[in-house]
Design an enzyme around this catalytic site. Structure first.
Site, mmCIF file in Angstrom:
data_model
loop_
_atom_site.group_PDB
_atom_site.id
_atom_site.type_symbol
_atom_site.label_atom_id
_atom_site.label_comp_id
_atom_site.label_asym_id
_atom_site.label_seq_id
_atom_site.Cartn_x
_atom_site.Cartn_y
_atom_site.Cartn_z
ATOM 1 N N HIS A 25 0.814 -1.217 0.000
ATOM 2 C CA HIS A 25 0.000 0.000 0.000
ATOM 3 C C HIS A 25 0.852 1.273 0.000
ATOM 4 O O HIS A 25 0.392 2.318 -0.456
ATOM 5 C CB HIS A 25 -0.981 -0.020 1.178
ATOM 6 C CG HIS A 25 -2.053 -1.038 0.996
ATOM 7 N ND1 HIS A 25 -1.976 -2.295 1.554
ATOM 8 C CD2 HIS A 25 -3.205 -1.010 0.289
ATOM 9 C CE1 HIS A 25 -3.050 -2.986 1.200
ATOM 10 N NE2 HIS A 25 -3.807 -2.236 0.435
ATOM 11 N N HIS A 31 -2.604 -5.337 -6.606
ATOM 12 C CA HIS A 31 -2.821 -6.553 -5.824
ATOM 13 C C HIS A 31 -4.289 -6.958 -5.893
ATOM 14 O O HIS A 31 -5.142 -6.195 -6.326
ATOM 15 C CB HIS A 31 -2.367 -6.369 -4.372
ATOM 16 C CG HIS A 31 -3.035 -5.246 -3.651
ATOM 17 N ND1 HIS A 31 -2.691 -3.918 -3.838
ATOM 18 C CD2 HIS A 31 -4.025 -5.241 -2.735
ATOM 19 C CE1 HIS A 31 -3.450 -3.146 -3.074
ATOM 20 N NE2 HIS A 31 -4.277 -3.932 -2.396
ATOM 21 N N CYS A 66 -14.334 -6.559 3.530
ATOM 22 C CA CYS A 66 -13.365 -6.477 2.441
ATOM 23 C C CYS A 66 -11.982 -6.799 2.983
ATOM 24 O O CYS A 66 -11.686 -6.555 4.146
ATOM 25 C CB CYS A 66 -13.383 -5.124 1.759
ATOM 26 S SG CYS A 66 -13.571 -3.724 2.837
ATOM 27 N N HIS A 68 -7.967 -8.899 1.453
ATOM 28 C CA HIS A 68 -7.051 -9.262 0.375
ATOM 29 C C HIS A 68 -6.879 -10.776 0.296
ATOM 30 O O HIS A 68 -6.971 -11.468 1.300
ATOM 31 C CB HIS A 68 -5.678 -8.633 0.627
ATOM 32 C CG HIS A 68 -5.728 -7.154 0.783
ATOM 33 N ND1 HIS A 68 -5.886 -6.546 2.012
ATOM 34 C CD2 HIS A 68 -5.669 -6.161 -0.132
ATOM 35 C CE1 HIS A 68 -5.913 -5.233 1.838
ATOM 36 N NE2 HIS A 68 -5.780 -4.976 0.560
ATOM 37 N N GLU A 86 -14.536 -10.750 10.573
ATOM 38 C CA GLU A 86 -14.953 -9.345 10.692
ATOM 39 C C GLU A 86 -16.379 -9.193 11.215
ATOM 40 O O GLU A 86 -16.644 -8.339 12.051
ATOM 41 C CB GLU A 86 -14.828 -8.622 9.343
ATOM 42 C CG GLU A 86 -13.402 -8.369 8.941
ATOM 43 C CD GLU A 86 -13.266 -7.461 7.735
ATOM 44 O OE1 GLU A 86 -14.235 -6.756 7.379
ATOM 45 O OE2 GLU A 86 -12.172 -7.449 7.146
ATOM 46 N N GLU A 111 -4.325 2.436 -2.693
ATOM 47 C CA GLU A 111 -5.035 1.199 -3.020
ATOM 48 C C GLU A 111 -5.008 1.075 -4.535
ATOM 49 O O GLU A 111 -5.460 1.972 -5.246
ATOM 50 C CB GLU A 111 -6.484 1.231 -2.535
ATOM 51 C CG GLU A 111 -6.663 0.983 -1.060
ATOM 52 C CD GLU A 111 -6.452 -0.462 -0.633
ATOM 53 O OE1 GLU A 111 -5.828 -1.252 -1.369
ATOM 54 O OE2 GLU A 111 -6.913 -0.796 0.461
ATOM 55 N N GLU A 113 -6.099 -1.982 -6.726
ATOM 56 C CA GLU A 113 -6.653 -3.321 -6.524
ATOM 57 C C GLU A 113 -7.448 -3.833 -7.713
ATOM 58 O O GLU A 113 -8.180 -3.087 -8.361
ATOM 59 C CB GLU A 113 -7.585 -3.325 -5.309
ATOM 60 C CG GLU A 113 -6.890 -3.025 -4.021
ATOM 61 C CD GLU A 113 -7.782 -3.158 -2.797
ATOM 62 O OE1 GLU A 113 -7.211 -3.349 -1.715
ATOM 63 O OE2 GLU A 113 -9.024 -3.079 -2.910
#
Length: 180
Positions: A25, A31, A66, A68, A86, A111, A113
């Protein structure tokens, strides 16, 4: 304990390696990430306010979950594990679409992504992790669309992007939640 490494991808979303999340980041390296939308039988969407201690976008409202893709994991596994971590529940998830976005934050982080968007249905109350979630609520899509338009700074960049650019796909998916 070290953070798990996250998947680095090329512009065609092929995994080309793994990197440390914070450094990825800082550098703005492309990513793979995922965003989970959760609806209920009333066609409402579950949104949450990010914990105020998050490293970016703290206190902003966003989709249910959300994160990764991490090294040695499959998307189907990591999405379910992260939703449970979460929000305190799991449910079947369906991949809806994938999109790319890039945004620079005021704190210097980036970000960049390839974001895989999933949909799940859950008709209960979540039991969120306070390290991830400050608050949560079920909202109608009408409220959400109007509030994002009136108060865009209250929402995360990626969630606004999903709800503005892919609104028709989200609406169609929410209709499926009402029928199922």
């Amino acid at each position: 304990m070290a953070e798990p490494l996250i998947a680095l991808v090329d512009s065609s979303d092929n995994i080309i390696g793994y990197g440390e999340k914070q450094q990825v980041h800082i550098d703005g390296t492309l990513h793979r990430a995922f965003s989970i939308l959760i609806c209920n039988g009333k066609g409402e969407m579950l949104i949450h306010q990010r914990a105020h201690e998050k490293y970016h976008s703290p206190g902003l409202w966003t989709n249910a979950c959300c994160s990764h893709l991490t090294e040695s994991e499959q998307m189907e596994t990591v999405t379910n594990e992260r939703l449970l971590h979460e929000m305190g529940f799991s449910c079947p998830l369906e991949h809806l679409f994938t999109f790319h976005y890039r945004v620079e934050f005021d704190n210097g982080l980036v970000e960049n992504e390839m974001d895989w968007v999933y949909l799940g249905r859950f008709d209960g109350n979540p039991n969120p992790n306070p390290n991830e979630v400050a608050a949560w609520k079920w909202v109608s899509i009408e409220f959400l669309v109007n509030d994002i338009e009136k108060n865009p700074d209250h929402y995360t960049y990626w969630f606004r992007y999903i709800m503005q650019k892919y609104k028709h796909k989200v609406l169609e998916a929410l209709q499926q939640c009402r029928v199922a």
